[in-house]
Design a protein around this motif. Structure first.
Motif, mmCIF file in Angstrom:
data_model
loop_
_atom_site.group_PDB
_atom_site.id
_atom_site.type_symbol
_atom_site.label_atom_id
_atom_site.label_comp_id
_atom_site.label_asym_id
_atom_site.label_seq_id
_atom_site.Cartn_x
_atom_site.Cartn_y
_atom_site.Cartn_z
ATOM 1 N N LEU A 129 0.839 -1.194 0.000
ATOM 2 C CA LEU A 129 0.000 0.000 0.000
ATOM 3 C C LEU A 129 0.878 1.251 0.000
ATOM 4 C CD1 LEU A 129 -3.064 0.710 0.107
ATOM 5 C CD2 LEU A 129 -2.791 1.005 2.564
ATOM 6 N N ASP A 130 1.945 1.213 0.797
ATOM 7 C CA ASP A 130 2.885 2.333 0.905
ATOM 8 C C ASP A 130 4.309 1.793 0.769
ATOM 9 O OD1 ASP A 130 0.977 4.583 2.050
ATOM 10 O OD2 ASP A 130 0.607 2.781 3.253
ATOM 11 N N THR A 131 5.202 2.614 0.255
ATOM 12 C CA THR A 131 6.612 2.229 0.184
ATOM 13 C C THR A 131 7.376 2.977 1.261
ATOM 14 O OG1 THR A 131 6.424 1.916 -2.201
ATOM 15 C CG2 THR A 131 8.629 2.032 -1.301
ATOM 16 N N LEU A 132 7.684 2.268 2.342
ATOM 17 C CA LEU A 132 8.471 2.824 3.434
ATOM 18 C C LEU A 132 9.807 2.079 3.497
ATOM 19 C CD1 LEU A 132 5.662 3.112 6.133
ATOM 20 C CD2 LEU A 132 6.408 4.849 4.494
ATOM 21 N N ASP A 160 -28.585 15.059 8.416
ATOM 22 C CA ASP A 160 -29.584 14.031 8.743
ATOM 23 C C ASP A 160 -30.252 13.422 7.511
ATOM 24 O OD1 ASP A 160 -29.134 14.175 11.446
ATOM 25 O OD2 ASP A 160 -30.697 15.670 11.815
ATOM 26 N N LYS A 161 -29.521 13.453 6.396
ATOM 27 C CA LYS A 161 -30.019 12.815 5.170
ATOM 28 C C LYS A 161 -29.371 11.448 4.958
ATOM 29 C CE LYS A 161 -31.128 17.136 2.803
ATOM 30 N NZ LYS A 161 -30.845 18.015 1.635
ATOM 31 N N LEU A 162 -28.206 11.257 5.562
ATOM 32 C CA LEU A 162 -27.496 9.985 5.503
ATOM 33 C C LEU A 162 -26.531 9.929 6.666
ATOM 34 C CD1 LEU A 162 -24.796 10.013 2.648
ATOM 35 C CD2 LEU A 162 -25.429 11.958 4.057
ATOM 36 N N ILE A 163 -25.933 8.778 6.883
ATOM 37 C CA ILE A 163 -24.902 8.647 7.910
ATOM 38 C C ILE A 163 -23.543 8.761 7.238
ATOM 39 C CG2 ILE A 163 -23.870 7.109 9.624
ATOM 40 C CD1 ILE A 163 -26.632 5.762 9.867
ATOM 41 N N LEU A 164 -22.683 9.567 7.816
ATOM 42 C CA LEU A 164 -21.296 9.631 7.364
ATOM 43 C C LEU A 164 -20.469 8.759 8.300
ATOM 44 C CD1 LEU A 164 -20.882 13.467 6.656
ATOM 45 C CD2 LEU A 164 -21.374 11.636 5.029
ATOM 46 N N ALA A 165 -19.700 7.829 7.720
ATOM 47 C CA ALA A 165 -18.890 6.915 8.524
ATOM 48 C C ALA A 165 -17.436 6.994 8.091
ATOM 49 C CB ALA A 165 -19.411 5.489 8.383
ATOM 50 N N ASP A 166 -16.586 7.441 8.994
ATOM 51 C CA ASP A 166 -15.141 7.534 8.750
ATOM 52 C C ASP A 166 -14.483 6.341 9.433
ATOM 53 O OD1 ASP A 166 -12.408 8.107 8.839
ATOM 54 O OD2 ASP A 166 -12.728 10.263 9.041
ATOM 55 N N ILE A 167 -13.942 5.418 8.633
ATOM 56 C CA ILE A 167 -13.344 4.215 9.215
ATOM 57 C C ILE A 167 -11.814 4.235 9.151
ATOM 58 C CG2 ILE A 167 -15.394 2.862 8.654
ATOM 59 C CD1 ILE A 167 -13.768 1.521 6.410
ATOM 60 N N GLY A 168 -11.239 5.316 8.624
ATOM 61 C CA GLY A 168 -9.781 5.420 8.563
ATOM 62 C C GLY A 168 -9.247 5.259 7.150
ATOM 63 N N HIS A 169 -8.199 6.005 6.843
ATOM 64 C CA HIS A 169 -7.625 6.022 5.494
ATOM 65 C C HIS A 169 -7.046 4.647 5.129
ATOM 66 C CE1 HIS A 169 -5.859 8.764 2.264
ATOM 67 N NE2 HIS A 169 -5.440 7.549 1.938
ATOM 68 N N PHE A 170 -6.155 4.157 5.971
ATOM 69 C CA PHE A 170 -5.556 2.847 5.702
ATOM 70 C C PHE A 170 -6.628 1.771 5.593
ATOM 71 C CE2 PHE A 170 -4.134 -1.244 7.324
ATOM 72 C CZ PHE A 170 -2.992 -1.490 6.580
ATOM 73 N N GLU A 171 -7.600 1.835 6.486
ATOM 74 C CA GLU A 171 -8.630 0.796 6.543
ATOM 75 C C GLU A 171 -9.467 0.725 5.268
ATOM 76 O OE1 GLU A 171 -7.201 1.519 10.596
ATOM 77 O OE2 GLU A 171 -7.794 2.848 8.952
ATOM 78 N N ILE A 222 3.798 -3.571 7.951
ATOM 79 C CA ILE A 222 2.703 -2.742 8.450
ATOM 80 C C ILE A 222 3.040 -1.282 8.140
ATOM 81 C CG2 ILE A 222 1.357 -2.050 10.464
ATOM 82 C CD1 ILE A 222 1.075 -5.019 9.633
ATOM 83 N N THR A 223 2.187 -0.644 7.337
ATOM 84 C CA THR A 223 2.489 0.745 6.933
ATOM 85 C C THR A 223 1.459 1.750 7.445
ATOM 86 O OG1 THR A 223 1.298 0.459 4.836
ATOM 87 C CG2 THR A 223 3.662 -0.057 4.838
#
Length: 364
Positions: free
Chosen positions: A43-46, A318-329, A357-358
């Motif tokens: 996913l990332d080059t570290l 209140d028109k929808l739910i916004l769900a932030d689960i994380g960028h990597f995820e 693990i990045t």
């Protein structure tokens, strides 16, 4: 195989022409003609990924995120980006990134999220504009069929689920061949009139080189008259985000638990629950706040993305739910997608899924 040959397989799946203009994609470090001993997908080059590549004898790293995003004015090892580039060069390791080209693919990042969540009837959330072109050319009537078939073979004439699409009209063309010409029909110095077919076909931007080559190679005239224009039509098969349906609607908390389980997340930041079932789900891997209005426009019950700021949660209205689960995820399954693709295309080649693990974000 060479770096160029392997990355061509990736570009067939996710053409670089569809990456966003701000992005930095393609071969970032290395020689495209270098022979590849093994491929490491990450996913990332570290730095730890470079170490893993050395250990596994992989001299090509396919990385979703580009390690070089903005310009480098010096490479002294002063920061992690410079250290990665230095270590890659010292060890003859090439680094290639596809980033938003894969984001915009209809079988890419967001399609994988939909697959993991079990969505069906999926379609692009924000179709990309400026990626459909139209070719108009003129060919002698009796040569039109052969030329049309060559253009179709090169990828022209495809519209969504339809192929071999074209439009033709008959007319009369004229030209006068100059003294150094070699006309297929007519005589030098005399105006020639020919019954011609005007041929119109559309094609996706990524196919332009192949389409033009097919036109030139299969047209009978010494000088081929043609024009290519970019259409304003949105491309329904390319773009950011996706939206799809659950087979059966789920209660909000049940769906959030389903989301945590399938996406392997320990917590979810979300807006107000609305006390209604979740049926239509919009997703956008990575930073997706720009797509909140698009998710509302398609009447999604929930929009799953990452990197939402405090005030952006108000935009749910209140028109929808916004769900932030994380960028990597949201992007974690991307490397699995690429490994599967390359393994199918090159079953006897060394393709490794990075174990490094990045994810830079930890939760307590």
């Amino acid at each position: 195989m060479t770096v160029k040959e392997i990355t061509a397989i990736v570009e067939e799946f996710a053409p670089l022409e569809y990456a966003e203009s701000f992005d930095n994609i393609g071969l970032l470090v290395g020689d495209e003609n270098a022979k590849v001993t093994g491929v490491l997908v990450t996913l990332d080059t570290l730095e730890n990924v470079i170490d893993e590549a050395i250990e596994k004898k992989c001299n090509l790293i396919l990385s979703f995120h580009p390690i070089i995003f903005s310009g480098l004015k010096k490479i002294t090892g002063a920061n992690y980006v410079e250290r990665v580039v230095l270590k890659a060069i010292k060890n003859d390791i090439s680094i290639y990134s596809m980033h938003t080209a894969l984001d915009n693919s209809n079988a890419g990042v967001n399609a994988k999220i939909c697959e993991v969540l079990g969505l069906f009837n999926t379609k692009i959330l924000i179709p990309q504009k400026g990626t459909i072109k139209k070719l108009t050319t003129y060919v002698p009537k009796n040569d039109a069929k052969k030329l049309k078939e060559a253009l179709f073979k090169a990828g022209a004439g495809t519209l969504g689920n339809y192929s071999n699409c074209s439009f033709t009209t008959l007319g009369t063309g004229s030209y006068k061949a100059g003294k150094n010409s070699n006309p297929t029909k007519g005589e030098i110095g005399k105006t020639h009139y020919e019954e011609e077919t005007q041929l119109n076909v559309t094609f996706e931007k990524a196919k332009e080189k192949e389409v033009v080559k097919a036109l030139i190679d299969n047209h009978p005239y010494e000088e081929v008259a043609y024009e290519i224009i970019t259409l304003e039509n949105s491309n329904q098969n390319i773009g950011m985000g996706m939206v799809g349906d659950l087979l059966n609607g789920m209660e909000e908390l049940d769906f959030l638990n389903h989301l945590k389980k399938t996406m392997h997340v320990s917590c979810i930041r979300h807006s107000n629950l609305l006390n209604k079932k979740i049926k239509k789900v919009a997703v956008l891997g990575g930073s997706g706040s720009f797509a909140i209005n698009a998710a509302k426009a398609v009447n999604a019950d929930i929009f799953i993305t990452a990197d939402l700021k405090y005030h952006q949660f108000y935009e749910a209205e209140d028109k929808l739910i916004l769900a932030d689960i994380g960028h990597f995820e949201t992007e974690q399954f991307t490397k699995n997608l690429l490994v599967d693709l390359l393994t199918k295309k090159m079953p006897n080649f060394a393709i490794s899924l990075s174990e490094s693990i990045t994810n830079p974000i930890k939760y307590f």
